[in-house]
Design an enzyme around this catalytic site. Structure first.
Site, short mmCIF file in Angstrom:
data_model
loop_
_atom_site.label_atom_id
_atom_site.label_comp_id
_atom_site.label_asym_id
_atom_site.label_seq_id
_atom_site.Cartn_x
_atom_site.Cartn_y
_atom_site.Cartn_z
N ARG A 1 0.86 -1.37 0.19
CA ARG A 1 0.07 0.17 0.00
C ARG A 1 1.04 1.12 -0.12
O ARG A 1 2.19 1.20 0.67
CB ARG A 1 -0.82 0.26 1.10
CG ARG A 1 -2.13 -0.88 1.35
CD ARG A 1 -3.14 -0.60 0.44
NE ARG A 1 -4.38 -1.53 0.33
CZ ARG A 1 -4.56 -2.44 -0.50
NH1 ARG A 1 -3.61 -2.70 -1.38
NH2 ARG A 1 -5.50 -3.25 -0.08
N GLU B 1 -3.79 7.75 -4.73
CA GLU B 1 -4.06 7.05 -6.08
C GLU B 1 -5.61 7.54 -6.34
O GLU B 1 -6.30 7.48 -5.45
CB GLU B 1 -4.06 5.44 -5.87
CG GLU B 1 -2.90 4.57 -5.53
CD GLU B 1 -2.80 3.11 -5.01
OE1 GLU B 1 -1.93 2.84 -4.62
OE2 GLU B 1 -3.94 2.73 -5.26
N HIS C 1 -1.66 0.25 -9.64
CA HIS C 1 -2.04 -0.43 -8.73
C HIS C 1 -2.89 -1.89 -9.53
O HIS C 1 -3.89 -1.90 -9.36
CB HIS C 1 -3.10 0.08 -7.74
CG HIS C 1 -3.34 -0.76 -6.60
ND1 HIS C 1 -3.80 -0.16 -5.34
CD2 HIS C 1 -3.26 -2.01 -6.54
CE1 HIS C 1 -4.22 -1.10 -4.39
NE2 HIS C 1 -3.74 -2.20 -5.17
P1 NAP Z 1 -0.41 -11.18 5.24
O1 NAP Z 1 -0.45 -12.71 4.72
O2 NAP Z 1 -1.37 -10.86 6.01
O3 NAP Z 1 1.03 -10.64 5.29
C1 NAP Z 1 1.12 -9.46 5.70
C2 NAP Z 1 2.46 -8.91 6.31
O4 NAP Z 1 2.38 -7.84 7.08
C3 NAP Z 1 3.16 -10.22 7.22
O5 NAP Z 1 4.39 -10.32 7.29
C4 NAP Z 1 2.88 -9.35 8.69
O6 NAP Z 1 3.89 -9.88 9.60
C5 NAP Z 1 3.04 -7.83 8.46
N1 NAP Z 1 2.43 -7.04 9.27
C6 NAP Z 1 1.12 -7.15 9.69
N2 NAP Z 1 0.73 -6.16 10.48
C7 NAP Z 1 1.94 -5.63 10.91
C8 NAP Z 1 2.53 -4.73 11.94
N3 NAP Z 1 1.49 -4.12 12.81
N4 NAP Z 1 3.76 -4.31 11.91
C9 NAP Z 1 4.61 -4.99 11.12
N5 NAP Z 1 4.41 -5.85 10.06
C10 NAP Z 1 3.11 -6.24 9.95
O7 NAP Z 1 -0.86 -10.43 3.91
P2 NAP Z 1 -0.88 -10.67 2.60
O8 NAP Z 1 -2.03 -11.57 1.85
O9 NAP Z 1 0.51 -11.18 2.25
O10 NAP Z 1 -1.13 -9.18 1.70
C11 NAP Z 1 -0.28 -8.25 1.93
C12 NAP Z 1 -0.75 -6.79 1.50
O11 NAP Z 1 -0.27 -6.89 0.04
C13 NAP Z 1 -2.09 -6.78 1.72
O12 NAP Z 1 -2.70 -6.53 2.81
C14 NAP Z 1 -2.38 -5.75 0.74
O13 NAP Z 1 -2.32 -4.38 1.25
C15 NAP Z 1 -1.23 -5.91 -0.53
N6 NAP Z 1 -1.72 -6.21 -1.53
C16 NAP Z 1 -1.55 -5.62 -2.73
C17 NAP Z 1 -2.06 -5.73 -4.05
C18 NAP Z 1 -2.02 -5.30 -5.27
O14 NAP Z 1 -2.46 -4.91 -6.02
N7 NAP Z 1 -0.66 -4.53 -5.37
C19 NAP Z 1 -2.80 -6.86 -3.92
C20 NAP Z 1 -3.12 -7.79 -2.97
C21 NAP Z 1 -2.56 -7.34 -1.59
P3 NAP Z 1 4.22 -11.21 10.12
O15 NAP Z 1 4.85 -12.03 9.18
O16 NAP Z 1 4.98 -10.69 11.56
O17 NAP Z 1 2.74 -11.58 10.46
#
Ligand code: NAP
Length: 312
Positions: A231, A260, A278
């Protein structure tokens, strides 16, 4: 009669599927809620939401019988989940089905940066190749060191792909994970200092705002490249722009931005930035899977069954 509200900009295919399954009410965005009659708002028990506009307590209070807010997307940082929980509203998202596409795009951005593919393409298209000869030598990607900031679902898919590029994988997460020998850092600054390419795969929202701080960016150094598919909020964008303009880091590959799609125009003047609109999960196949998972959650809710991917 209970109704499903569909809010957001859906494809024709998604709209047809939503219509076929739910006989829904359609609205473009949260601002349109006030235009619905009170009895129509009161009839809504489930909602399909697609968008990045904030959806919080004020909006939920306009839907007094809402029980489910099904988000289209894994990131639900635009939804106030605390406000939802306080009102007994369940929130669902669409995890996993988009991991491959987002990871693919992150790798693509990394390759574009290392091999200067956008600039090299412009060199050929402009006639410079024929006039002035071969494009300048660039930078080897395979075998270099990558730092993954957030080894969650998407972060791990990125790491798996880059392991096949013989890259040395380093990562930051809040706790050490089980990995095939990857190097853990409990501090994002240390990770940035160790990596040639720093890839941000964190969740968005208040807790990770400006996680990639001025200090993290400074630690990357003049050869450092930042890739962000998470994000716009996770990066101190002003500090990033300053560092890019001053050449304090080598470049960036960005799919996400603050404000965005009206992104800071300073980005457009930088030829060391690869900009994507995005589109991380933006393939026909993945968007169909996301729509299906969103609808499956709504169907489960209406049937009184367990939700597939609840987040609260
Ligand atoms: P996920 O499995 O929940 O992984 C999120 C990561 O963020 C984990 O490594 C987690 O740490 C870390 N995190 C969460 N809260 C935190 C905090 N308070 N401080 C530090 N680190 C923290 O999520 P995901 O499915 O991989 O998706 C990740 C993100 O990608 C989504 O939330 C979204 O914003 C983004 N995304 C973008 C697109 C795009 O089109 N560009 C598409 C899909 C998703 P831990 O490993 O310690 O739990």
């Amino acid at each position: 009669m209970t109704k499903t509200l569909v809010m957001g900009n859906y494809t024709e295919t998604d709209l047809a599927a939503l219509r076929a399954e739910f006989d829904p009410v359609f609205l473009a965005g949260p601002d349109d809620l006030a235009g619905l009659r009170e009895d129509a708002r009161a009839s809504i028990t489930a909602m399909a939401y697609k968008g990045h506009a904030p959806f919080g307590a004020d909006q939920m209070d306009m839907l007094p019988n809402l029980g489910l807010l099904a988000n289209y997307g894994v990131g639900y940082d635009s939804i106030d989940t605390a406000a939802a929980s306080a009102r007994g509203v369940k929130v669902t998202n669409t995890p996993n089905v988009l991991n491959d596409d987002v990871a693919d795009l992150a790798v693509g951005l990394l390759l574009c940066q290392g091999r200067e593919m956008m600039q090299a393409s412009a060199w050929a298209r402009s006639g410079n190749w024929a006039k002035h000869g071969e494009y300048q030598l660039n930078r080897k990607v395979s075998g270099s060191t990558v730092g993954i900031l957030g080894l969650g679902r998407i972060g791990r898919e990125i790491a798996d792909r880059l392991a096949a590029f013989k890259m040395d994988i380093h990562y930051y997460s809040r706790s050490e994970k089980e990995t095939p020998g990857w190097t853990y850092h409990d501090d994002p600054i240390a990770l940035a200092g160790a990596a040639d390419f720093l890839i941000v795969a964190l969740v968005g929202g208040k807790e990770t705002e400006k996680f990639v701080s001025e200090d993290v960016i400074a630690a990357m150094g003049p050869r450092g490249v930042l890739i962000n598919i998470s994000r716009g909020t996770t990066v101190d964008e002003a500090a990033l722009l300053d560092a890019l303009e001053a050449g304090r880091i080598a470049g960036a590959g960005l799919d996400v931005f603050l404000n965005e799609p009206d992104i800071d125009p300073r980005f457009y003047a930088l030829d060391n930035v690869v900009i994507q609109p995005h589109q991380g999960s933006g393939t026909v196949e993945t968007r169909a899977a996301m729509g299906q998972l969103q609808r499956d959650n709504i169907t489960a809710f209406h049937a009184g069954n367990a939700l597939l991917t609840a987040v609260n």
